[in-house]
Design a protein around this motif. Structure first.
Motif, PDB file in Angstrom:
ATOM      1  N   LEU A 126      -8.768 -11.934  -4.819  1.00 41.81           N
ATOM      2  CA  LEU A 126      -8.573 -11.200  -3.565  1.00 41.81           C
ATOM      3  C   LEU A 126      -7.129 -11.277  -3.081  1.00 41.81           C
ATOM      4  CD1 LEU A 126     -11.864 -12.271  -1.788  1.00 41.81           C
ATOM      5  CD2 LEU A 126     -11.183  -9.899  -2.225  1.00 41.81           C
ATOM      6  N   THR A 127      -6.546 -12.451  -3.199  1.00 42.84           N
ATOM      7  CA  THR A 127      -5.162 -12.618  -2.751  1.00 42.84           C
ATOM      8  C   THR A 127      -4.235 -11.703  -3.555  1.00 42.84           C
ATOM      9  OG1 THR A 127      -5.600 -14.899  -2.100  1.00 42.84           O
ATOM     10  CG2 THR A 127      -3.294 -14.292  -2.458  1.00 42.84           C
ATOM     11  N   GLN A 128      -4.458 -11.676  -4.856  1.00 38.96           N
ATOM     12  CA  GLN A 128      -3.634 -10.808  -5.700  1.00 38.96           C
ATOM     13  C   GLN A 128      -3.900  -9.337  -5.381  1.00 38.96           C
ATOM     14  OE1 GLN A 128      -4.690 -12.369  -9.569  1.00 38.96           O
ATOM     15  NE2 GLN A 128      -3.152 -14.010  -9.446  1.00 38.96           N
ATOM     16  N   HIS A 129      -5.134  -9.053  -5.073  1.00 33.52           N
ATOM     17  CA  HIS A 129      -5.479  -7.678  -4.700  1.00 33.52           C
ATOM     18  C   HIS A 129      -4.745  -7.255  -3.430  1.00 33.52           C
ATOM     19  CE1 HIS A 129      -7.834  -4.140  -3.546  1.00 33.52           C
ATOM     20  NE2 HIS A 129      -7.914  -4.682  -2.348  1.00 33.52           N
ATOM     21  N   PHE A 130      -4.813  -8.098  -2.406  1.00 34.24           N
ATOM     22  CA  PHE A 130      -4.152  -7.744  -1.145  1.00 34.24           C
ATOM     23  C   PHE A 130      -2.652  -7.577  -1.347  1.00 34.24           C
ATOM     24  CE2 PHE A 130      -8.024  -9.179   1.122  1.00 34.24           C
ATOM     25  CZ  PHE A 130      -8.130  -8.134   2.021  1.00 34.24           C
ATOM     26  N   ALA A 131      -2.059  -8.464  -2.134  1.00 39.37           N
ATOM     27  CA  ALA A 131      -0.624  -8.360  -2.369  1.00 39.37           C
ATOM     28  C   ALA A 131      -0.291  -7.031  -3.039  1.00 39.37           C
ATOM     29  CB  ALA A 131      -0.152  -9.527  -3.225  1.00 39.37           C
ATOM     30  N   ALA A 132      -1.110  -6.649  -4.005  1.00 41.21           N
ATOM     31  CA  ALA A 132      -0.842  -5.401  -4.724  1.00 41.21           C
ATOM     32  C   ALA A 132      -0.981  -4.198  -3.788  1.00 41.21           C
ATOM     33  CB  ALA A 132      -1.808  -5.271  -5.901  1.00 41.21           C
ATOM     34  N   VAL A 133      -2.035  -4.213  -2.978  1.00 41.01           N
ATOM     35  CA  VAL A 133      -2.259  -3.078  -2.079  1.00 41.01           C
ATOM     36  C   VAL A 133      -1.159  -2.998  -1.021  1.00 41.01           C
ATOM     37  CG1 VAL A 133      -3.799  -2.134  -0.323  1.00 41.01           C
ATOM     38  CG2 VAL A 133      -4.737  -3.085  -2.434  1.00 41.01           C
ATOM     39  N   LEU A 134      -0.787  -4.140  -0.493  1.00 43.45           N
ATOM     40  CA  LEU A 134       0.262  -4.146   0.530  1.00 43.45           C
ATOM     41  C   LEU A 134       1.586  -3.648  -0.042  1.00 43.45           C
ATOM     42  CD1 LEU A 134      -0.659  -7.526   2.264  1.00 43.45           C
ATOM     43  CD2 LEU A 134      -0.759  -5.262   3.321  1.00 43.45           C
ATOM     44  N   GLU A 135       1.816  -3.974  -1.298  1.00 39.82           N
ATOM     45  CA  GLU A 135       3.052  -3.506  -1.910  1.00 39.82           C
ATOM     46  C   GLU A 135       3.020  -1.982  -2.089  1.00 39.82           C
ATOM     47  OE1 GLU A 135       4.253  -5.645  -5.389  1.00 39.82           O
ATOM     48  OE2 GLU A 135       6.324  -4.941  -5.152  1.00 39.82           O
ATOM     49  N   SER A 153       8.267 -14.602   4.134  1.00 41.61           N
ATOM     50  CA  SER A 153       8.055 -14.853   2.709  1.00 41.61           C
ATOM     51  C   SER A 153       6.592 -15.203   2.471  1.00 41.61           C
ATOM     52  CB  SER A 153       8.944 -16.009   2.266  1.00 41.61           C
ATOM     53  OG  SER A 153       8.550 -16.433   0.984  1.00 41.61           O
ATOM     54  N   ILE A 154       6.006 -14.602   1.466  1.00 45.42           N
ATOM     55  CA  ILE A 154       4.610 -14.929   1.148  1.00 45.42           C
ATOM     56  C   ILE A 154       4.492 -15.579  -0.225  1.00 45.42           C
ATOM     57  CG2 ILE A 154       3.610 -13.142   2.619  1.00 45.42           C
ATOM     58  CD1 ILE A 154       3.081 -11.538  -0.001  1.00 45.42           C
ATOM     59  N   THR A 155       5.621 -15.980  -0.794  1.00 48.00           N
ATOM     60  CA  THR A 155       5.555 -16.719  -2.060  1.00 48.00           C
ATOM     61  C   THR A 155       6.419 -17.972  -1.961  1.00 48.00           C
ATOM     62  OG1 THR A 155       7.365 -15.379  -2.961  1.00 48.00           O
ATOM     63  CG2 THR A 155       5.120 -14.695  -3.499  1.00 48.00           C
ATOM     64  N   ARG A 156       6.176 -18.884  -2.869  1.00 46.26           N
ATOM     65  CA  ARG A 156       6.896 -20.163  -2.894  1.00 46.26           C
ATOM     66  C   ARG A 156       7.130 -20.578  -4.343  1.00 46.26           C
ATOM     67  NH1 ARG A 156       9.048 -22.424   1.754  1.00 46.26           N
ATOM     68  NH2 ARG A 156       9.578 -20.229   1.968  1.00 46.26           N
ATOM     69  N   ALA A 182       0.612 -12.632  -9.694  1.00 43.98           N
ATOM     70  CA  ALA A 182       0.275 -11.878 -10.895  1.00 43.98           C
ATOM     71  C   ALA A 182      -0.637 -10.727 -10.515  1.00 43.98           C
ATOM     72  CB  ALA A 182      -0.433 -12.778 -11.907  1.00 43.98           C
ATOM     73  N   LYS A 183      -0.764  -9.806 -11.447  1.00 45.77           N
ATOM     74  CA  LYS A 183      -1.648  -8.670 -11.232  1.00 45.77           C
ATOM     75  C   LYS A 183      -2.373  -8.425 -12.543  1.00 45.77           C
ATOM     76  CE  LYS A 183      -1.518  -3.885  -9.620  1.00 45.77           C
ATOM     77  NZ  LYS A 183      -0.634  -2.755  -9.318  1.00 45.77           N
ATOM     78  N   ASP A 184      -3.662  -8.326 -12.476  1.00 47.72           N
ATOM     79  CA  ASP A 184      -4.480  -8.137 -13.676  1.00 47.72           C
ATOM     80  C   ASP A 184      -4.164  -9.186 -14.740  1.00 47.72           C
ATOM     81  OD1 ASP A 184      -5.546  -5.875 -12.430  1.00 47.72           O
ATOM     82  OD2 ASP A 184      -3.928  -4.609 -13.215  1.00 47.72           O
ATOM     83  N   GLY A 185      -3.932 -10.396 -14.292  1.00 43.76           N
ATOM     84  CA  GLY A 185      -3.714 -11.475 -15.246  1.00 43.76           C
ATOM     85  C   GLY A 185      -2.309 -11.551 -15.819  1.00 43.76           C
ATOM     86  N   VAL A 186      -1.459 -10.632 -15.408  1.00 45.60           N
ATOM     87  CA  VAL A 186      -0.100 -10.652 -15.929  1.00 45.60           C
ATOM     88  C   VAL A 186       0.856 -11.051 -14.816  1.00 45.60           C
ATOM     89  CG1 VAL A 186       1.716  -9.299 -17.040  1.00 45.60           C
ATOM     90  CG2 VAL A 186      -0.706  -8.790 -17.496  1.00 45.60           C
ATOM     91  N   ALA A 187       1.639 -12.101 -15.087  1.00 46.06           N
ATOM     92  CA  ALA A 187       2.549 -12.591 -14.070  1.00 46.06           C
ATOM     93  C   ALA A 187       3.612 -11.551 -13.763  1.00 46.06           C
ATOM     94  CB  ALA A 187       3.213 -13.885 -14.528  1.00 46.06           C
ATOM     95  N   ARG A 188       3.987 -11.514 -12.502  1.00 49.09           N
ATOM     96  CA  ARG A 188       5.060 -10.600 -12.110  1.00 49.09           C
ATOM     97  C   ARG A 188       6.359 -11.109 -12.726  1.00 49.09           C
ATOM     98  NH1 ARG A 188       5.396  -7.628  -7.227  1.00 49.09           N
ATOM     99  NH2 ARG A 188       7.517  -6.967  -6.720  1.00 49.09           N
TER     100      ARG A 188
END
Length: 570
Positions: free
Chosen positions: A103-112, A230-233, A242-248
């Motif tokens: 879900l966290t990765q999903h929200f990040a992707a959608v927000l982007e 900032s939402i990353t550390r 990551a998105k779909d298992g692939v790291a950004r």
RNA sequence: GGCGAGGUAGCUCAGCUGGUUAGAGCGCACGACUCAUAAUCGUGAGGUCGAGAGUUCAAGUCUCUCCCUCGCCA
């Protein structure tokens, strides 16, 4: 039947929580959940441990444990403590589990996609010996303004000026003490909250079911202006970027910042619940998939209000997806320890596991509900605790149960007695009960817990008043039938006393209902005609006095606990 | 230092958009009762609402100043 989604602020994984945390979110959420279940509503009460972030990593390291293993252990400890207090979560999940990660990765992707996330390069202090980037507050050094020697990287404790870690002279790692530091460039994702400000303000304006404490905190943040955050550390422990298992690209060694993924944990934990119970989590969270009839109620301490009224809504609203957002929000002030704060290091205060060592959960539940820090901070003292427990639980409720059941056993052979006519005393009792019962329900419904507990106590006391009027012990000598109606009504009344006690003291209430032979499926909140309520027990049914419900707290107990946990002099 | 919350009976707290003799529980005093965990029931005594000034026909409840406490930033 309404559908009610209830969440309690997520306890951080780092250590067992103290009574203040319990009183300000988990317990009131539980009392409310229990009340609404008794009313026949479809309730889903969700909580979870908040497991990511630097403190968890450091705590694991100091215990010489792998972070995951540390969190596994701490999660179980907190779960056990919650069980000890009879917290009736439908699910107690973990923010580190798979659903929350997805879900966290999903929200990040959608927000982007919506243009609300940007990648920006920051300069951060890297500790070579610790082999990690240091959060601002983990860098210390000499303040460039006042010369204070232990200034933090975000602010100087001495002169109060805001600082950047790079401002400090002779900086060192607070973690290891190492001075082997350097500034490195590191890219991070930022949530562009500034773009969300108008939308969030409109949403706050439209939220009517919030108490003033919550509204004022939300407006304070909005008035000061939201900042892009900032939402990353640069950490290892957390939700991978990551998105779909692939790291950004460029984010292989980074994770989402805990403040971003933690509230999403409410949804993640609901998903965990669904997997464990063959349920449908989306019907609780997606208004396009059945959640449009859900009332969502959040419980939290005042320190968490901003995250729930501004930060998390930024995520939810920013996605422009049909997620359920909070309807009612209950915020608590602090429970203080003799007017000051709880402190592990200074031996001030009681933690959840220790509290259970001393007394069963119901004792604490009663005190913390009747004395909830609702309107203002509220002070815990042993003396106050002792007087509330002894008076309300042992004397008023416990003694009532004991006196009437024992009297019934010695005079009417321990069965619901037959005979006598409903009269003026019974009319009086029914009349009083009718109003008070309504008031109690109203207060529970409104999440006014002090008032609700006060009304419950008043209903208990009413039982004793009735006995004074009916005085079956006197009537028994000359007119056993007149005594019988008194005892029978008092026994029926006891079922009401126990039923309404269930949200707050579920175990003691169950003991009483067991003694009265009330079936499990007949223990809902009292409703319908009052007279029916007070004549429901079948004549001849066996009723047995239980063991002493609540033992009294002696002065010697208070002395011992003050010695162990601190008190007025602590 | 900045920000926030708060100072109401001995204690813990209620008092919404200002309006009859300021409320509750506990504690205390006295009385009643004796079925009961020396429990219960009744009655009563205690505050002029941190201090000062102001607005108003009217302020605990609005404004200003000051004092104090607590918390957050830490």
């Amino acid at each position: 039947m309404a559908r009610i989604l209830i969440t309690s602020a997520l306890p951080y994984i780092n250590g067992v929580k103290h009574l203040g945390n319990l009183a300000g979110s988990m317990l009131p959420a539980d009392v409310y959940a229990r009340f609404q279940r008794l009313r026949g509503h479809d309730v889903l009460y969700i909580c979870a441990t908040d497991e990511h972030g630097t403190p968890a990593e450091l705590a694991a390291a100091s215990s010489h444990m792998d972070v995951r293993a540390y969190c596994d252990e701490q999660h179980e400890i907190q779960k056990t403590a919650g069980d000890g207090f009879s917290l009736s979560y439908d699910y107690f999940g973990r923010t580190s589990n798979a659903p929350n990660i997805e879900l966290t990765q999903h929200f990040a992707a959608v927000l982007e996609e919506k243009g609300l996330i940007e990648e920006r390069v920051e300069h951060q202090v890297f500790s070579i010996d610790d082999d990690r980037f240091l959060p601002d507050r983990y860098v210390e050094g000499i303040c460039p303004h006042c010369g204070f020697e232990r200034a933090r990287g975000d602010q100087c404790d001495n002169c109060g000026r805001l600082l950047e870690p790079t401002d400090l002279k002779e900086p060192y790692s607070k973690i290891s003490g190492s001075k082997n530091l350097e500034v490195r460039e590191t890219a991070h994702l930022h949530l562009i909250q500034t773009k969300m400000e108008a939308k969030i303000r409109a949403w706050v304006d439209a939220s009517t079911a919030w108490p003033s404490l919550a509204k004022s905190i939300a407006y304070k943040w909005l008035d000061e202006g939201l900042r892009d955050r900032s939402i990353t550390r640069d950490l290892k422990w957390g939700v991978p970027v990551a998105k779909d298992g692939v790291a950004r690209p460029g984010f292989e060694t980074k994770v989402f910042y805990v403040w971003f993924d933690a509230p999403i944990g409410y949804i993640g934990a609901t998903w965990e619940w669904a997997e464990a119970n063959n349920g449908d989590w989306e019907s609780w969270w997606r208004t396009d998939k059945g959640a449009d009839d859900v009332t969502y109620v959040q419980f939290m301490g005042k320190d968490n209000v901003a995250f729930h009224t501004v930060s998390f809504p930024a995520t939810i609203l920013g996605s422009e997806e049909p997620w359920k957002s909070v309807d009612k929000l209950k915020a608590f002030n602090w429970l203080t320890w003799y007017g000051g704060k709880f402190s592990t290091s200074e031996n001030r205060g009681v933690f959840m596991d220790q509290a259970l060592d001393i007394l069963p959960g119901d004792y604490w539940r009663w005190y913390l509900t009747a004395n909830a820090p609702e309107g203002s901070d509220s002070a815990f003292t042993w003396e106050h605790f002792q007087s509330l427990i002894n008076t309300d639980l042992a004397n008023v409720l416990g003694n009532y149960v004991n006196r009437i059941l024992r009297f019934n056993k010695s005079r009417f052979e321990g069965v619901v007695p037959e005979g006598g006519e409903w009269g003026a005393d019974e009319d009086w009792l029914a009349g009083e009960l009718e109003t008070r019962l309504k008031d109690a329900a109203t207060h529970f419904e409104a999440m006014e817990f002090r008032k609700a507990a006060g009304e419950v106590r008043a209903i208990w006391a009413l039982g004793n008043e009735y006995l004074t009027r009916a005085e079956p012990w006197t009537k028994f000598k000359t007119d056993p039938a007149a005594a019988a109606i008194g005892v029978r009504t008092a026994l029926n009344y006891m079922t009401v006393m126990a039923k309404i006690a269930q949200p707050v003291i579920p175990n003691a209430a169950a003991t009483i209902l067991d003694a009265l032979g009330i079936a499990e499926d007949a223990r809902d909140w009292p409703k319908g005609d009052i007279r029916d309520m007070l004549t429901a027990l079948p004549v001849g049914q066996s009723v047995e006095p239980p063991e002493v419900l609540f033992k009294k707290i002696e002065d010697t107990d208070v002395e011992a606990w003050t010695e162990r946990f601190g008190g007025a002099e602590g």
